[in-house]
Design an enzyme around this catalytic site. Structure first.
Site, PDB file in Angstrom:
ATOM      1  N   GLY A  15      -2.226   0.580   6.144  1.00 10.46           N
ATOM      2  CA  GLY A  15      -2.164   1.702   7.094  1.00 10.46           C
ATOM      3  C   GLY A  15      -3.367   2.618   6.925  1.00 10.46           C
ATOM      4  NE  ARG A  76       0.801  -2.498   8.065  1.00  5.22           N
ATOM      5  CZ  ARG A  76       0.749  -1.449   7.245  1.00  5.22           C
ATOM      6  NH1 ARG A  76       0.419  -1.584   5.986  1.00  5.22           N
ATOM      7  NH2 ARG A  76       1.039  -0.242   7.696  1.00  5.22           N
ATOM      8  CG  ASP A 107       1.135  -0.333  -4.836  1.00  7.03           C
ATOM      9  OD1 ASP A 107       0.191   0.277  -5.363  1.00  7.03           O
ATOM     10  OD2 ASP A 107       2.332  -0.085  -5.052  1.00  7.03           O
ATOM     11  CB  THR A 129      -1.072   5.061   1.215  1.00  4.42           C
ATOM     12  OG1 THR A 129       0.199   5.208   1.870  1.00  4.42           O
ATOM     13  CG2 THR A 129      -0.889   5.373  -0.252  1.00  4.42           C
ATOM     14  CG  ASP A 131       3.544   5.848   2.833  1.00  2.00           C
ATOM     15  OD1 ASP A 131       3.663   6.616   3.803  1.00  2.00           O
ATOM     16  OD2 ASP A 131       3.486   4.612   2.959  1.00  2.00           O
ATOM     17  CG  ASP A 133       3.700   4.247  -1.420  1.00  3.11           C
ATOM     18  OD1 ASP A 133       2.471   4.408  -1.332  1.00  3.11           O
ATOM     19  OD2 ASP A 133       4.316   3.390  -0.759  1.00  3.11           O
ATOM     20  NE  ARG A 175       4.884   0.844   3.372  1.00  2.00           N
ATOM     21  CZ  ARG A 175       4.369  -0.058   4.210  1.00  2.00           C
ATOM     22  NH1 ARG A 175       5.073  -1.087   4.564  1.00  2.00           N
ATOM     23  NH2 ARG A 175       3.148   0.074   4.663  1.00  2.00           N
TER      24      ARG A 175
HETATM   25  P1  ADP Z   1      -0.968  -1.302   1.578  1.00  2.00           P
HETATM   26  O1  ADP Z   1      -2.290  -1.752   1.074  1.00  2.00           O
HETATM   27  O2  ADP Z   1      -1.011   0.033   2.257  1.00  2.00           O
HETATM   28  O3  ADP Z   1       0.103  -1.397   0.510  1.00  2.00           O
HETATM   29  P2  ADP Z   1       0.057  -3.713   2.789  1.00  2.00           P
HETATM   30  O4  ADP Z   1       1.128  -3.928   1.780  1.00  2.00           O
HETATM   31  O5  ADP Z   1       0.367  -3.991   4.217  1.00  2.00           O
HETATM   32  O6  ADP Z   1      -0.532  -2.250   2.782  1.00  2.00           O
HETATM   33  O7  ADP Z   1      -1.172  -4.644   2.337  1.00  2.00           O
HETATM   34  C1  ADP Z   1      -2.391  -4.605   3.055  1.00  2.00           C
HETATM   35  C2  ADP Z   1      -3.024  -5.965   3.036  1.00  2.00           C
HETATM   36  O8  ADP Z   1      -3.332  -6.354   1.697  1.00  2.00           O
HETATM   37  C3  ADP Z   1      -2.149  -7.090   3.557  1.00  2.00           C
HETATM   38  O9  ADP Z   1      -2.108  -7.168   4.951  1.00  2.00           O
HETATM   39  C4  ADP Z   1      -2.854  -8.296   2.970  1.00  2.00           C
HETATM   40  O10 ADP Z   1      -4.031  -8.580   3.686  1.00  2.00           O
HETATM   41  C5  ADP Z   1      -3.250  -7.766   1.584  1.00  2.00           C
HETATM   42  N1  ADP Z   1      -2.222  -8.151   0.607  1.00  2.00           N
HETATM   43  C6  ADP Z   1      -0.987  -7.649   0.482  1.00  2.00           C
HETATM   44  N2  ADP Z   1      -0.297  -8.259  -0.500  1.00  2.00           N
HETATM   45  C7  ADP Z   1      -1.131  -9.200  -1.003  1.00  2.00           C
HETATM   46  C8  ADP Z   1      -1.003 -10.191  -2.044  1.00  2.00           C
HETATM   47  N3  ADP Z   1       0.117 -10.335  -2.742  1.00  2.00           N
HETATM   48  N4  ADP Z   1      -2.082 -10.969  -2.286  1.00  2.00           N
HETATM   49  C9  ADP Z   1      -3.216 -10.828  -1.581  1.00  2.00           C
HETATM   50  N5  ADP Z   1      -3.384  -9.928  -0.590  1.00  2.00           N
HETATM   51  C10 ADP Z   1      -2.372  -9.119  -0.299  1.00  2.00           C
HETATM   52  O1  F6P Z   2       2.016   3.381   4.757  1.00  2.00           O
HETATM   53  C1  F6P Z   2       1.817   4.314   5.780  1.00  2.00           C
HETATM   54  C2  F6P Z   2       2.879   4.154   6.840  1.00  2.00           C
HETATM   55  O2  F6P Z   2       2.616   5.071   7.895  1.00  2.00           O
HETATM   56  C3  F6P Z   2       4.308   4.323   6.349  1.00  2.00           C
HETATM   57  O3  F6P Z   2       4.661   5.685   6.190  1.00  2.00           O
HETATM   58  C4  F6P Z   2       5.077   3.601   7.433  1.00  2.00           C
HETATM   59  O4  F6P Z   2       6.299   3.122   6.927  1.00  2.00           O
HETATM   60  C5  F6P Z   2       4.152   2.460   7.758  1.00  2.00           C
HETATM   61  O5  F6P Z   2       2.846   2.848   7.378  1.00  2.00           O
HETATM   62  C6  F6P Z   2       4.140   2.072   9.205  1.00  2.00           C
HETATM   63  O6  F6P Z   2       3.329   0.949   9.332  1.00  2.00           O
HETATM   64  P1  F6P Z   2       2.793   0.353  10.708  1.00  2.00           P
HETATM   65  O7  F6P Z   2       1.524   1.074  11.017  1.00  2.00           O
HETATM   66  O8  F6P Z   2       2.556  -1.084  10.395  1.00  2.00           O
HETATM   67  O9  F6P Z   2       3.844   0.598  11.732  1.00  2.00           O
END
Ligand code: ADP
Ligand code: F6P
Length: 322
Positions: A15, A76, A107, A129, A131, A133, A175
């Site tokens: 995000g 994503r 993360d 982020t 969040d 978190d 989230r």
């Molecule tokens: P955030 O980075 O905010 O936690 P996401 O969990 O959606 O958001 O992760 C962002 C991107 O990071 C994912 O769309 C993917 O491309 C990559 N990613 C997430 N988890 C993994 C993983 N276990 N291994 C490799 N890449 C990952």
């Molecule tokens: O991680 C940031 C955030 O805005 C969260 O607060 C929310 O749950 C999520 O992203 C929404 O994600 P998306 O943009 O995929 O709808």
């Protein structure tokens, strides 16, 4: 230990968050000042796989520190979880002469960075982020802006809610984490704050609280509900039916993620962006820049991903008390 770094790239993933542009700007300009070449990767790991890679000069990041979102775009990209796709990403980095990547995200994005680091690309993560978190850090890029945006919106809803003597349920993002809700709960003086970490799902308690407050002469009742609990609209219907008081739900949504970053987000993101480059130049890889106990530090990604954090019980107690 990282290999010698001459060209680095920067990408934003997951995000978007206000302050990401300030971080990109700091990465680009610090790298150039230190004699490195810099590339921007558009649309996160998806853009890496599609080779959406551009050269970046100091002027390319002019006039962005004050802008929300991310000029590089974000995405994503679930397929990046597959080892063969990660290998493809590392091969593309090598093809473009990229020795290191600064990944700005949460993360999930760090896991992608970790996989690239294992494949010989030096990686440094920045916590981006709204969040808050990410366990290894007390600060994440975007939280301060998001919480201020939400606070101002809630003030406005509170004006109309008080005028009509209504009960308001306002749902904020986060989230599965309740940090934005807790902060707004305190900053907006909410009567009830529902956090995924502590909520017991006893709606009768909230109903009793509203009725008691009404008896004491309170003319409005503000409930901040975290996204992780959700169901604000159906909750408002049940509360209205049980209390007889007009009850309205407002879901703040994506407006919390946009807008001009606060001074704190601009400054902290700038410091973290610069530090990411310097940490990489110290020969480190697979690290995350964090802000802990008032200091900017770097933490191993593996350790960072294993850490946990939760709502401070004392802060929650204060929120309820006052
Ligand atoms: P955030 O980075 O905010 O936690 P996401 O969990 O959606 O958001 O992760 C962002 C991107 O990071 C994912 O769309 C993917 O491309 C990559 N990613 C997430 N988890 C993994 C993983 N276990 N291994 C490799 N890449 C990952
Ligand atoms: O991680 C940031 C955030 O805005 C969260 O607060 C929310 O749950 C999520 O992203 C929404 O994600 P998306 O943009 O995929 O709808």
């Amino acid at each position: 230990m990282a290999g010698k770094v001459k060209t680095i790239a920067v990408l934003t993933s997951g995000g978007d968050a206000p302050g990401m542009n300030a971080a990109i700007r700091a990465v680009v300009r610090t790298a150039i000042s230190r004699g490195l070449k810099v590339k921007g990767i558009k649309r996160g790991y998806m853009g890496l796989l599609n080779e959406e890679i551009i050269d970046m000069q100091a002027r390319d990041v002019s006039d962005i520190i004050q802008r929300g979102g991310t000029i590089l775009g974000t995405a994503r990209c679930l397929e990046f979880k597959k080892p063969e796709v990660q290998q493809k990403g590392a091969d593309i980095c090598k093809k473009h002469g990229i020795d290191g990547i600064v990944v700005i995200g949460g993360d999930g994005s760090y896991r992608g960075a970790q996989s690239l680091s294992r494949l010989g690309i030096n990686t440094i993560g920045l916590p981006g982020t709204i969040d808050l978190d990410i366990a290894c850090t007390d600060y994440t890029i975007g939280f301060d802006t998001a919480v201020n945006t939400a606070m101002q919106a809630i003030d406005k809803v509170k004006d109309t809610s008080s005028s009509h003597e209504r009960c308001s349920i306002i749902e904020v993002m986060g989230r599965n984490a309740g940090y934005i809700a807790l902060w707004c709960g305190i900053a907006n003086g909410a009567e009830d704050i529902l956090l995924p970490e502590v909520y017991n799902y006893d709606e009768q308690e909230i109903i009793n609280h509203i009725i008691e407050n009404r008896k004491k002469g309170k003319t409005h009742h503000l409930i901040i509900n975290a996204e992780g609990i959700g169901h604000s609209v159906s909750m408002s219907r049940r509360i209205e039916a049980a209390t007889g008081l007009e009850t309205r739900a407002t879901i703040l949504g994506y407006m919390q993620r946009g807008g001009n970053p606060t001074a704190r987000d601009r400054v902290y993101a700038s410091i973290m962006g610069a530090k990411a480059v310097d940490v990489m130049l110290e020969g480190k890889t697979n690290r995350v820049i964090a802000h802990r106990h008032g200091e900017f530090v770097d933490v191993d990604i593996e350790e960072a991903l294993q850490m946990t954090k939760s709502i401070d019980p004392y802060q929650y107690e204060i929120a309820q008390m006052i």
